[in-house]
Design a protein around this motif. Structure first.
Motif, PDB file in Angstrom:
ATOM      1  N   ALA A   8       0.797  -1.234   0.000  1.00  0.00           N
ATOM      2  CA  ALA A   8       0.000   0.000   0.000  1.00  0.00           C
ATOM      3  C   ALA A   8       0.831   1.287   0.000  1.00  0.00           C
ATOM      4  CB  ALA A   8      -0.998  -0.020   1.153  1.00  0.00           C
ATOM      5  N   PRO A   9       1.847   1.408   0.889  1.00  0.00           N
ATOM      6  CA  PRO A   9       2.560   2.693   0.921  1.00  0.00           C
ATOM      7  C   PRO A   9       3.331   3.012  -0.362  1.00  0.00           C
ATOM      8  CG  PRO A   9       3.099   1.342   2.866  1.00  0.00           C
ATOM      9  CD  PRO A   9       2.343   0.475   1.922  1.00  0.00           C
ATOM     10  N   VAL A  10       3.632   1.988  -1.154  1.00  0.00           N
ATOM     11  CA  VAL A  10       4.454   2.239  -2.345  1.00  0.00           C
ATOM     12  C   VAL A  10       3.732   1.832  -3.626  1.00  0.00           C
ATOM     13  CG1 VAL A  10       6.694   2.156  -1.190  1.00  0.00           C
ATOM     14  CG2 VAL A  10       5.645   0.022  -1.969  1.00  0.00           C
ATOM     15  N   GLU A  11       2.408   1.735  -3.535  1.00  0.00           N
ATOM     16  CA  GLU A  11       1.664   1.201  -4.683  1.00  0.00           C
ATOM     17  C   GLU A  11       1.881   2.046  -5.941  1.00  0.00           C
ATOM     18  OE1 GLU A  11      -2.392   0.404  -3.752  1.00  0.00           O
ATOM     19  OE2 GLU A  11      -2.602  -0.971  -5.459  1.00  0.00           O
ATOM     20  N   GLN A  12       1.802   3.367  -5.770  1.00  0.00           N
ATOM     21  CA  GLN A  12       1.959   4.241  -6.932  1.00  0.00           C
ATOM     22  C   GLN A  12       3.349   4.068  -7.556  1.00  0.00           C
ATOM     23  OE1 GLN A  12      -0.185   5.883  -8.658  1.00  0.00           O
ATOM     24  NE2 GLN A  12       1.474   6.510 -10.045  1.00  0.00           N
ATOM     25  N   SER A  13       4.362   4.001  -6.692  1.00  0.00           N
ATOM     26  CA  SER A  13       5.726   3.843  -7.212  1.00  0.00           C
ATOM     27  C   SER A  13       5.904   2.494  -7.900  1.00  0.00           C
ATOM     28  CB  SER A  13       6.742   3.998  -6.085  1.00  0.00           C
ATOM     29  OG  SER A  13       6.743   5.343  -5.645  1.00  0.00           O
ATOM     30  N   LEU A  14       5.235   1.461  -7.392  1.00  0.00           N
ATOM     31  CA  LEU A  14       5.321   0.154  -8.053  1.00  0.00           C
ATOM     32  C   LEU A  14       4.751   0.216  -9.464  1.00  0.00           C
ATOM     33  CD1 LEU A  14       4.518  -2.394  -5.198  1.00  0.00           C
ATOM     34  CD2 LEU A  14       6.599  -2.324  -6.600  1.00  0.00           C
ATOM     35  N   HIS A  15       3.683   1.016  -9.645  1.00  0.00           N
ATOM     36  CA  HIS A  15       3.162   1.193 -11.007  1.00  0.00           C
ATOM     37  C   HIS A  15       4.210   1.847 -11.902  1.00  0.00           C
ATOM     38  CE1 HIS A  15      -0.793  -0.277 -10.224  1.00  0.00           C
ATOM     39  NE2 HIS A  15      -1.065   0.650  -9.310  1.00  0.00           N
ATOM     40  N   GLU A  16       4.945   2.783 -11.311  1.00  0.00           N
ATOM     41  CA  GLU A  16       5.984   3.449 -12.114  1.00  0.00           C
ATOM     42  C   GLU A  16       7.131   2.495 -12.442  1.00  0.00           C
ATOM     43  OE1 GLU A  16       7.045   7.482 -11.090  1.00  0.00           O
ATOM     44  OE2 GLU A  16       5.139   7.713 -10.022  1.00  0.00           O
ATOM     45  N   VAL A  17       7.463   1.625 -11.482  1.00  0.00           N
ATOM     46  CA  VAL A  17       8.483   0.598 -11.742  1.00  0.00           C
ATOM     47  C   VAL A  17       8.038  -0.258 -12.922  1.00  0.00           C
ATOM     48  CG1 VAL A  17       9.546  -1.506 -10.822  1.00  0.00           C
ATOM     49  CG2 VAL A  17       9.317   0.519  -9.356  1.00  0.00           C
ATOM     50  N   ARG A  48      11.174  -7.921  -4.741  1.00  0.00           N
ATOM     51  CA  ARG A  48      12.447  -7.182  -4.643  1.00  0.00           C
ATOM     52  C   ARG A  48      12.223  -5.675  -4.822  1.00  0.00           C
ATOM     53  NH1 ARG A  48      12.251 -11.918  -6.496  1.00  0.00           N
ATOM     54  NH2 ARG A  48      13.697 -13.572  -5.903  1.00  0.00           N
ATOM     55  N   PRO A  49      11.462  -5.255  -5.864  1.00  0.00           N
ATOM     56  CA  PRO A  49      11.168  -3.819  -5.961  1.00  0.00           C
ATOM     57  C   PRO A  49      10.450  -3.274  -4.734  1.00  0.00           C
ATOM     58  CG  PRO A  49      10.640  -4.899  -8.033  1.00  0.00           C
ATOM     59  CD  PRO A  49      10.998  -5.996  -7.057  1.00  0.00           C
ATOM     60  N   THR A  50       9.503  -4.044  -4.197  1.00  0.00           N
ATOM     61  CA  THR A  50       8.762  -3.586  -3.021  1.00  0.00           C
ATOM     62  C   THR A  50       9.706  -3.361  -1.844  1.00  0.00           C
ATOM     63  OG1 THR A  50       6.841  -4.834  -3.787  1.00  0.00           O
ATOM     64  CG2 THR A  50       6.840  -4.154  -1.473  1.00  0.00           C
ATOM     65  N   VAL A  51      10.612  -4.324  -1.629  1.00  0.00           N
ATOM     66  CA  VAL A  51      11.577  -4.200  -0.528  1.00  0.00           C
ATOM     67  C   VAL A  51      12.452  -2.962  -0.726  1.00  0.00           C
ATOM     68  CG1 VAL A  51      13.651  -5.261   0.471  1.00  0.00           C
ATOM     69  CG2 VAL A  51      11.598  -6.654   0.082  1.00  0.00           C
ATOM     70  N   THR A  68      14.092   3.629 -10.044  1.00  0.00           N
ATOM     71  CA  THR A  68      15.078   3.108 -10.993  1.00  0.00           C
ATOM     72  C   THR A  68      15.794   1.890 -10.416  1.00  0.00           C
ATOM     73  OG1 THR A  68      15.363   5.393 -11.706  1.00  0.00           O
ATOM     74  CG2 THR A  68      16.986   3.816 -12.473  1.00  0.00           C
ATOM     75  N   LEU A  69      16.213   2.002  -9.154  1.00  0.00           N
ATOM     76  CA  LEU A  69      16.841   0.853  -8.489  1.00  0.00           C
ATOM     77  C   LEU A  69      15.893  -0.339  -8.468  1.00  0.00           C
ATOM     78  CD1 LEU A  69      18.914  -0.593  -6.585  1.00  0.00           C
ATOM     79  CD2 LEU A  69      17.787   0.543  -4.665  1.00  0.00           C
ATOM     80  N   ALA A  70      14.639  -0.095  -8.109  1.00  0.00           N
ATOM     81  CA  ALA A  70      13.657  -1.173  -7.998  1.00  0.00           C
ATOM     82  C   ALA A  70      13.483  -1.877  -9.351  1.00  0.00           C
ATOM     83  CB  ALA A  70      12.320  -0.614  -7.513  1.00  0.00           C
ATOM     84  N   ALA A  71      13.429  -1.095 -10.423  1.00  0.00           N
ATOM     85  CA  ALA A  71      13.283  -1.693 -11.760  1.00  0.00           C
ATOM     86  C   ALA A  71      14.529  -2.491 -12.123  1.00  0.00           C
ATOM     87  CB  ALA A  71      13.023  -0.595 -12.793  1.00  0.00           C
TER      88      ALA A  71
END
Lengths: 322, 322
Positions: A8-17, A48-51, A68-71
């Motif tokens: 939940a806290p990073v959902e938007q960023s995960l979409h960007e990844v 891994r991206p979530t972490v 970028t790191l997550a991707a």
């Protein structure tokens, strides 16, 4: 526990990844783009991206560089899956036909190389040399682990060798996720160390649970037959724990000696392992790693949604059933 | 013209590049170390490192970082050779048995991956993000070119497609050598552009001459049978120039249509190409690239030993007979 709560806290960023990953083959050969999209659609939970995203938030890393790191982490993971499939000849992964089942070995090698190249490109775009160096070193560690397993065989008889292998295969990338995210932010030395311990320990737990699920799995859900590793002569924690308690098991002794078992012998051995204490004992070991990870985080960071999400993620790892 | 004259200004640094390369498997599995040493001993003239070192000297780049870049380039080149050998099944390279002839495909894939990882590690140790980014992009270009050739076939009927392929395969790495070296120093914009033009043009000439030598070579010296590319259905500049002048050659027409020729048919075709004007014409094209490279350097840099060495190197490329 669902992954949904954790992210939940990073959902938007995960979409960007996700969007960044899909864009990585733009301008390259259409079949490379198709292969990349096929592999990304095949899924995985983007753990891994979530972490990485959650860890970076704890130390106020800049969000764009974290994305970028997550991707890069997911791309690296995908690249290793492609070459792994080629190497161990697995024809199903995540229930989806692998490239190798559809493509020639040569095309598969090149696709994996391309994904490594794109992972390297992404990591360079973090513009953080220590993260880039750690990425390259992690890639060396992963490959070295694979080479080791190939030449020495995977018939581990002590836990230390098994732990070393799963560090190289899995925990090293989780460590890259948390330590790399830390390097993009501004942690205290204690916080940096806590991130390293969390990444290491959660990565170890994750691989142990993968190895447990290999004995529990159903082909349909896991994309592999039950006991896939043992069928290939690879000893993982459940079979190692079983061996330590039943060193006289004749089939396992023969397998340890490098003999190839008949199909019904392997299946009987898998059932004996399933019926023993080995699986709950292995889950206990994973749980101990998770406890260590959680303790490290709690000791270094005050309560906040990202910290709680990382703790939930660690719990999720030992509780997941697929 | 001998390589010895060319390398004189950077001989000491080339020894350091060599030592750095040999150290790259330290601490990893002994068979990886053995494979790396085997590949390094198999030789090659270290042309890419030489180009990088000389180019960097022209713009006063720091020598240690240049040595690191030079080693990364040779490691990248070696990694691509290992996967290439796997992909096109060549069993001899530089007259030395390749890994692939001795090792399983899986071990060869992993060895190549390890060399990519070490190349990435070395490039990260230049601590120069633009160089690292360019390295990753170059790797993507190389792999994309290989994928293109694999899926589209290598039966080029126009020069543009051929040039694009040899850029991806070879000139991109020479460009990385000169532009990368430039980024480690302090060139004027004109000097940076001259380095790019030199790297591009010398790389193109180098691959054209490789393709010419493929028609002239002797198995013993080149490590490949004469006309190796044509035997594999790959059209390079000599066969393309022959085709443009003899579009009616029946064997070549059939080969262009994707048909597999009998051995004696290919050998007769190779002799017709050897006896035509195609080889001297191809050398002329390489010479034009070299002239362009030399002109670019002369226009941007005053006379100095490193500039003269780069000019000699360009000449050496079109004059070498192996």
């Amino acid at each position: 526990m669902e992954m949904g709560t954790v992210v939940a806290p990073v959902e938007q960023s995960l979409h960007e990844v996700e969007a960044l990953l899909y864009r990585q083959a733009e301008g390259f050969h259409q079949d490379l783009e198709a292969a990349l999209h096929h592999l990304l659609r095949a899924g995985g939970k983007r753990i891994r991206p979530t972490v990485a995203l959650l860890s970076g938030r704890l130390v106020e890393a800049e969000e764009d560089r974290l994305i970028t790191l997550a991707a890069a982490l997911e791309m690296l993971h995908t690249a290793t899956l492609v070459h792994d499939d080629l190497i161990d000849g697995a024809l199903l992964r995540r229930g989806v036909p692998t490239l190798n089942a559809q493509w020639s070995p040569a095309a598969t090698v090149l696709t994996g190389d391309f994904l490594f190249a794109r992972a390297a490109k992404l990591i360079s775009q973090t513009h953080c040399v220590p993260v880039i160096e750690m990425f390259a070193e992690t890639l060396s560690i992963i490959v070295n682990g694979e080479i080791h397993q190939m030449f020495e065989g995977g018939r581990y008889t002590d836990k230390e060798a098994y732990y070393w292998r799963i560090y190289a295969k899995t925990a090293s990338v989780f460590e890259l996720a948390t330590v790399g995210a830390g390097k993009l932010g501004d942690p205290t030395p204690e916080q940096a160390q806590a991130l390293q311990r969390y990444g290491y320990a959660v990565g170890m737990a994750f691989q142990i649970m993968d190895d447990v699920l290999d004995f529990r799995g159903e082909t349909q859900r896991m994309g592999k037959p039950v006991g896939h590793d043992l069928r290939n002569g690879l000893i993982t924690l459940p079979s190692l724990l079983y061996y330590l308690e039943h060193p006289q098991d004749p089939a396992l002794q023969r397998l340890m000696a490098g003999e190839r078992l008949k199909r019904d012998e392997v299946e009987a051995l898998i059932r004996r392992i399933q019926d023993s204490d080995a699986l709950p004992q292995a889950v206990d070991e994973a749980r101990r790693f998770v406890d260590e990870a959680v303790e490290a985080l709690r000791g270094a960071f005050p309560p906040q949604p990202e910290r709680e999400a990382l703790i939930s993620l660690a719990d999720y790892i030992v509780e997941r059933d697929h």
